[in-house]
Design a protein around this motif. Sequence first.
Motif, PDB file in Angstrom:
ATOM      1  N   MET A   1     -38.619 -19.751 -31.482  1.00  0.00           N
ATOM      2  CA  MET A   1     -38.759 -20.925 -30.650  1.00  0.00           C
ATOM      3  C   MET A   1     -38.426 -20.534 -29.211  1.00  0.00           C
ATOM      4  O   MET A   1     -37.379 -19.977 -28.925  1.00  0.00           O
ATOM      5  CB  MET A   1     -37.829 -22.027 -31.155  1.00  0.00           C
ATOM      6  CG  MET A   1     -37.860 -23.269 -30.322  1.00  0.00           C
ATOM      7  SD  MET A   1     -36.774 -24.573 -30.914  1.00  0.00           S
ATOM      8  CE  MET A   1     -37.747 -25.221 -32.240  1.00  0.00           C
ATOM      9  N   THR A   2     -39.322 -20.863 -28.316  1.00  0.00           N
ATOM     10  CA  THR A   2     -39.104 -20.519 -26.919  1.00  0.00           C
ATOM     11  C   THR A   2     -38.190 -21.549 -26.262  1.00  0.00           C
ATOM     12  O   THR A   2     -37.902 -22.609 -26.827  1.00  0.00           O
ATOM     13  CB  THR A   2     -40.443 -20.468 -26.163  1.00  0.00           C
ATOM     14  OG1 THR A   2     -41.025 -21.762 -26.172  1.00  0.00           O
ATOM     15  CG2 THR A   2     -41.396 -19.470 -26.803  1.00  0.00           C
ATOM     16  N   ILE A   3     -37.775 -21.214 -25.063  1.00  0.00           N
ATOM     17  CA  ILE A   3     -36.880 -22.105 -24.326  1.00  0.00           C
ATOM     18  C   ILE A   3     -37.584 -23.419 -23.991  1.00  0.00           C
ATOM     19  O   ILE A   3     -36.986 -24.499 -24.086  1.00  0.00           O
ATOM     20  CB  ILE A   3     -36.362 -21.410 -23.050  1.00  0.00           C
ATOM     21  CG1 ILE A   3     -35.465 -20.239 -23.429  1.00  0.00           C
ATOM     22  CG2 ILE A   3     -35.635 -22.382 -22.152  1.00  0.00           C
ATOM     23  CD1 ILE A   3     -35.003 -19.414 -22.266  1.00  0.00           C
ATOM     24  N   GLU A   5     -40.009 -24.893 -25.663  1.00  0.00           N
ATOM     25  CA  GLU A   5     -40.124 -25.706 -26.873  1.00  0.00           C
ATOM     26  C   GLU A   5     -38.788 -26.350 -27.229  1.00  0.00           C
ATOM     27  O   GLU A   5     -38.748 -27.520 -27.631  1.00  0.00           O
ATOM     28  CB  GLU A   5     -40.606 -24.849 -28.043  1.00  0.00           C
ATOM     29  CG  GLU A   5     -42.051 -24.428 -27.940  1.00  0.00           C
ATOM     30  CD  GLU A   5     -42.459 -23.485 -29.062  1.00  0.00           C
ATOM     31  OE1 GLU A   5     -41.591 -23.118 -29.886  1.00  0.00           O
ATOM     32  OE2 GLU A   5     -43.634 -23.123 -29.111  1.00  0.00           O
ATOM     33  N   ALA A   6     -37.711 -25.611 -27.081  1.00  0.00           N
ATOM     34  CA  ALA A   6     -36.384 -26.169 -27.359  1.00  0.00           C
ATOM     35  C   ALA A   6     -36.057 -27.290 -26.378  1.00  0.00           C
ATOM     36  O   ALA A   6     -35.478 -28.321 -26.763  1.00  0.00           O
ATOM     37  CB  ALA A   6     -35.325 -25.074 -27.282  1.00  0.00           C
ATOM     38  N   ASP A   9     -38.115 -30.333 -27.337  1.00  0.00           N
ATOM     39  CA  ASP A   9     -37.542 -30.942 -28.538  1.00  0.00           C
ATOM     40  C   ASP A   9     -36.337 -31.808 -28.179  1.00  0.00           C
ATOM     41  O   ASP A   9     -36.183 -32.918 -28.678  1.00  0.00           O
ATOM     42  CB  ASP A   9     -37.122 -29.872 -29.545  1.00  0.00           C
ATOM     43  CG  ASP A   9     -38.307 -29.240 -30.252  1.00  0.00           C
ATOM     44  OD1 ASP A   9     -39.402 -29.838 -30.224  1.00  0.00           O
ATOM     45  OD2 ASP A   9     -38.132 -28.142 -30.817  1.00  0.00           O
ATOM     46  N   ALA A  10     -35.480 -31.279 -27.298  1.00  0.00           N
ATOM     47  CA  ALA A  10     -34.290 -32.022 -26.886  1.00  0.00           C
ATOM     48  C   ALA A  10     -34.671 -33.280 -26.107  1.00  0.00           C
ATOM     49  O   ALA A  10     -34.063 -34.341 -26.289  1.00  0.00           O
ATOM     50  CB  ALA A  10     -33.381 -31.132 -26.043  1.00  0.00           C
TER      51      ALA A  10
END
Length: 77
Positions: A1-3, A5-6, A9-10
């Motif tokens: 998971m890339t930064i 995408e993270a 998501d958050a």
Amino acid sequence: MTISEAFMDAVCEQRNNIPLLLAVVIVMGLLLAFSFLFLQPGTAAYVIALVDLILVVGCLVTFGGTYWYCTKRAMND
């Protein structure tokens, strides 16, 4: 998971809170529009109101775009 995408998501986890933020920004925009009726162009208060208008429009576009993106993303999942 890339930064990125993270991060998305958050952000999208807070999708239920975005309509409240949009409502607050819309009310701020309405109050700001009302204040423009009483401001004289060229005064310091008018310049501050213009800067505030840029901030309100920026927040409206950011929160609206984020809500749209997160809703679209949730529908695709």
